[in-house]
Scaffold this motif. Structure first.
Motif, mmCIF file in Angstrom:
data_model
loop_
_atom_site.group_PDB
_atom_site.id
_atom_site.type_symbol
_atom_site.label_atom_id
_atom_site.label_comp_id
_atom_site.label_asym_id
_atom_site.label_seq_id
_atom_site.Cartn_x
_atom_site.Cartn_y
_atom_site.Cartn_z
ATOM 1 N N ILE A 1 54.346 76.416 56.859
ATOM 2 C CA ILE A 1 54.853 75.106 57.269
ATOM 3 C C ILE A 1 56.338 74.958 56.941
ATOM 4 O O ILE A 1 57.110 74.420 57.751
ATOM 5 C CB ILE A 1 54.037 73.977 56.597
ATOM 6 N N ILE A 2 56.759 75.425 55.781
ATOM 7 C CA ILE A 2 58.168 75.330 55.398
ATOM 8 C C ILE A 2 59.044 76.108 56.370
ATOM 9 O O ILE A 2 60.128 75.661 56.751
ATOM 10 C CB ILE A 2 58.366 75.830 53.947
ATOM 11 N N ARG A 3 58.575 77.271 56.783
ATOM 12 C CA ARG A 3 59.335 78.044 57.772
ATOM 13 C C ARG A 3 59.437 77.256 59.087
ATOM 14 O O ARG A 3 60.505 77.195 59.701
ATOM 15 C CB ARG A 3 58.663 79.395 58.038
ATOM 16 N N GLY A 4 58.327 76.652 59.517
ATOM 17 C CA GLY A 4 58.347 75.854 60.739
ATOM 18 C C GLY A 4 59.282 74.667 60.637
ATOM 19 O O GLY A 4 59.999 74.343 61.590
ATOM 20 N N LEU A 5 59.325 74.042 59.461
ATOM 21 C CA LEU A 5 60.235 72.907 59.256
ATOM 22 C C LEU A 5 61.697 73.350 59.291
ATOM 23 O O LEU A 5 62.551 72.682 59.878
ATOM 24 C CB LEU A 5 59.930 72.241 57.908
ATOM 25 N N SER A 6 61.983 74.487 58.662
ATOM 26 C CA SER A 6 63.370 74.958 58.608
ATOM 27 C C SER A 6 63.879 75.383 59.969
ATOM 28 O O SER A 6 65.078 75.282 60.254
ATOM 29 C CB SER A 6 63.489 76.126 57.621
ATOM 30 N N LEU A 7 62.982 75.855 60.846
ATOM 31 C CA LEU A 7 63.380 76.274 62.188
ATOM 32 C C LEU A 7 63.300 75.143 63.203
ATOM 33 O O LEU A 7 63.610 75.337 64.380
ATOM 34 C CB LEU A 7 62.501 77.438 62.657
ATOM 35 N N GLY A 8 62.869 73.979 62.752
ATOM 36 C CA GLY A 8 62.761 72.845 63.665
ATOM 37 C C GLY A 8 61.542 72.895 64.567
ATOM 38 O O GLY A 8 61.446 72.147 65.540
ATOM 39 N N GLU A 9 60.582 73.772 64.260
ATOM 40 C CA GLU A 9 59.379 73.893 65.083
ATOM 41 C C GLU A 9 58.349 72.808 64.763
ATOM 42 O O GLU A 9 57.493 72.499 65.584
ATOM 43 C CB GLU A 9 58.743 75.276 64.874
ATOM 44 N N ILE A 10 58.438 72.263 63.543
ATOM 45 C CA ILE A 10 57.472 71.261 63.087
ATOM 46 C C ILE A 10 58.227 70.016 62.646
ATOM 47 O O ILE A 10 59.233 70.106 61.942
ATOM 48 C CB ILE A 10 56.622 71.808 61.918
ATOM 49 N N GLU A 11 57.726 68.854 63.056
ATOM 50 C CA GLU A 11 58.296 67.577 62.653
ATOM 51 C C GLU A 11 57.198 66.698 62.054
ATOM 52 O O GLU A 11 56.017 67.050 62.100
ATOM 53 C CB GLU A 11 58.945 66.882 63.859
ATOM 54 N N PHE A 12 57.602 65.538 61.524
ATOM 55 C CA PHE A 12 56.630 64.665 60.869
ATOM 56 C C PHE A 12 55.534 64.211 61.826
ATOM 57 O O PHE A 12 54.375 64.087 61.438
ATOM 58 C CB PHE A 12 57.345 63.447 60.276
ATOM 59 N N LYS A 13 55.905 64.007 63.091
ATOM 60 C CA LYS A 13 54.907 63.560 64.073
ATOM 61 C C LYS A 13 53.827 64.611 64.323
ATOM 62 O O LYS A 13 52.766 64.303 64.866
ATOM 63 C CB LYS A 13 55.590 63.202 65.384
ATOM 64 N N ASP A 14 54.095 65.858 63.920
ATOM 65 C CA ASP A 14 53.117 66.935 64.106
ATOM 66 C C ASP A 14 52.118 67.024 62.960
ATOM 67 O O ASP A 14 51.236 67.893 62.974
ATOM 68 C CB ASP A 14 53.836 68.285 64.244
ATOM 69 N N LEU A 15 52.250 66.151 61.949
ATOM 70 C CA LEU A 15 51.395 66.239 60.768
ATOM 71 C C LEU A 15 49.901 66.231 61.102
ATOM 72 O O LEU A 15 49.148 67.070 60.587
ATOM 73 C CB LEU A 15 51.737 65.105 59.790
ATOM 74 N N PRO A 16 49.395 65.318 61.956
ATOM 75 C CA PRO A 16 47.958 65.351 62.281
ATOM 76 C C PRO A 16 47.511 66.676 62.897
ATOM 77 O O PRO A 16 46.445 67.198 62.545
ATOM 78 C CB PRO A 16 47.789 64.187 63.272
ATOM 79 N N ARG A 17 48.318 67.216 63.808
ATOM 80 C CA ARG A 17 47.974 68.483 64.440
ATOM 81 C C ARG A 17 47.956 69.617 63.423
ATOM 82 O O ARG A 17 47.085 70.487 63.446
ATOM 83 C CB ARG A 17 48.971 68.812 65.552
ATOM 84 N N VAL A 18 48.939 69.593 62.511
ATOM 85 C CA VAL A 18 49.017 70.637 61.485
ATOM 86 C C VAL A 18 47.803 70.576 60.566
ATOM 87 O O VAL A 18 47.174 71.605 60.261
ATOM 88 C CB VAL A 18 50.324 70.481 60.669
ATOM 89 N N ILE A 19 47.459 69.364 60.117
ATOM 90 C CA ILE A 19 46.310 69.210 59.217
ATOM 91 C C ILE A 19 45.025 69.653 59.916
ATOM 92 O O ILE A 19 44.196 70.362 59.320
ATOM 93 C CB ILE A 19 46.202 67.748 58.740
#
Length: 468
Positions: free
Chosen positions: A341-359
């Motif tokens: 997840i940290i890698r996805g955040l640093s590359l801009g692939e994951i944002e806060f709105k993606d939290l439900p999908r990630v969980i």
């Protein structure tokens, strides 16, 4: 490089400076800088003076800050001025930021007034911002110029610019109009207007206060060699080049790795950092994590006393023996999720709105992984029972079976919780303004340790038969 350093030292002792110069001028500036960092500080000024002016400046930029400081202290005022005059503004700013106050004072004293003014202006921008990493040395064209006018300008001023591959077109008030590549200029007719030639739609730019990591990612995302930097009124104030972006990404990656390992980030390479400095960077987090482990100790002490009363000695011993496996597996599962997840955040692939999908995704992964580990663990514990009690298979079979079931269920639940915590904490941390890298490694492991113990002992009290 070590063999070359030995040879260079031998040539210096033999005073064969002509041979030294012939060797150095064939090398790349980055390789010379790496060589200088391996040599004794007292011989650096002599070697540096052998380099041609332009190569010397390029080498100086590539060197470590402590070697730069050594050279500056060995320079005469005229030598220092020559080096500063050859530096690009962004490189000069980086050097000034690394030097102690007395060295900075001397650098600024030898810089010409215009350079000194630009350095001071760039130093006013916040650290880690686009303004602090940009250069003001770029090619600026006007829409009403012809291609012939533009090429004449590039020939006259291009020698002092960081790059001429991309030229920026601005209006009379210096607001950004567009850009044009040197390739397009060369292939166009001399009388064509720059305004007709320039790319003016979807011009990618950044603001002076944008985070430097975001700017570096923009260069990577859009495959740019340079990115224009504008102020609040869209006036062009500088550019960020791809070489600076690579340095930023390397620094940010190193910083994230150190934070994930519970180390305060350091600016110097490992071999250049002293023992005490490394100790200072490591001890704060070690202390915090050690104090945080008190919660684990309290849980173990509480349930150990309870088990000694509620369970037979062999049951208590077996449950305690499973603790390291349970805690290690939970920590590993949490780290797997957090690092991804940290890698996805640093590359801009994951944002806060993606939290439900990630969980949702990590929960499905955790169920599969947890069930697999639970089955394997159950088989392992029953195999150990067979090996231990093969002469009397029925001895303590039912309690052992219940212990194996308890530990396996606790393991599956631990993996589920660990992955849930590991995927959600970094996203939540970034949302509230913390560095997501802090929410990894030891931090998550500490949380998972406590929850895994509570699960194990709670399930044991429900499933395993008690004394009497």
């Amino acid at each position: 490089m070590a063999n070359l350093a030995t040879a260079i030292t031998a040539l210096i002792e033999s005073k064969k400076y002509g041979t030294l110069r012939d060797i150095l001028v064939t090398m790349n500036a980055a390789d010379i800088a790496a060589l200088f960092d391996d040599l004794e500080p007292e011989i650096l000024p002599r070697l540096f003076r052998l380099l041609p002016k332009e190569l010397a400046a390029e080498t100086f930029v590539e060197m470590e800050s402590d070697s730069q400081e050594t050279l500056i202290k060995g320079f005469s005022d005229s030598e220092l001025k020559e080096v500063i005059d050859e530096l690009y503004i962004d490189d000069a700013v980086d050097i000034v930021e690394e030097m102690p106050a007395n060295v900075v004072k001397r650098i600024l004293a030898q810089a010409d007034p215009d350079t000194r003014k630009l350095i001071n202006e760039l130093l006013k921008y916040p650290d880690d911002s686009a303004g602090s990493m940009m250069t003001t040395e770029y090619v600026e064209l006007r829409p009403n110029w012809t291609v012939e006018d533009a090429i004449k300008t590039i020939r006259r001023t291009g020698i002092d610019k960081e790059t001429i591959n991309i030229c920026y077109v601005t209006r009379a008030d210096r607001t950004l109009y567009g850009y044009v590549t040197i390739r397009r200029l060369i292939l166009s007719q001399p009388d064509v207007l720059i305004g007709d030639l320039a790319e003016t739609t979807n011009v990618i730019s950044c603001k002076t206060l944008d985070d430097q990591e975001t700017v570096a990612q923009m260069l990577s995302k859009y495959d740019l060699l340079a990115l224009p930097v504008v102020d609040g009124e869209n006036r062009l104030v500088g550019i960020v080049t791809v070489d600076d972006a690579i340095d930023v990404l390397q620094e940010e990656a190193t910083e994230d790795i150190e934070k994930m390992a519970a180390i305060t980030p350091s600016d110097k390479p490992y071999l250049k950092t002293g023992v005490f400095s490394l100790y200072v960077h490591r001890i704060p987090w070690l202390s915090i994590l050690m104090i945080a482990a008190i919660f684990t100790e309290l849980v173990i002490n509480h349930f150990s006393n309870l088990m000694s009363v509620e369970f037979a000695p062999f049951i208590s011993a077996m449950l305690l023996a499973c603790i390291p496996m349970l805690m290690d597996t939970g920590g590993n599962a949490g780290n797997q999720a957090s690092v991804t997840i940290i890698r996805g955040l640093s590359l801009g692939e994951i944002e806060f709105k993606d939290l439900p999908r990630v969980i949702f995704k990590e929960c499905r992964i955790s169920l599969l992984a947890g069930a697999t580990l639970a089955i394997v663990n159950f088989g392992k514990m029953m195999l150990m029972y067979v090996i231990t009690y093969h002469n009397n298979f029925n001895d303590q079979f039912t309690p052992y079976l219940l212990i194996a079931v308890t530990v396996s269920i606790a393991l599956m639940c631990t993996v589920f919780l660990a992955k849930f915590i590991g995927c959600s904490l970094p996203i939540l941390a970034k949302k509230i303004g913390f560095d997501p890298a802090v929410m990894a490694g030891p931090f998550i492991t500490t949380i998972v340790d406590v929850t895994s113990l509570l699960l194990l002992f709670g399930l044991a009290l429900m499933l395993v038969p008690r004394i009497g």
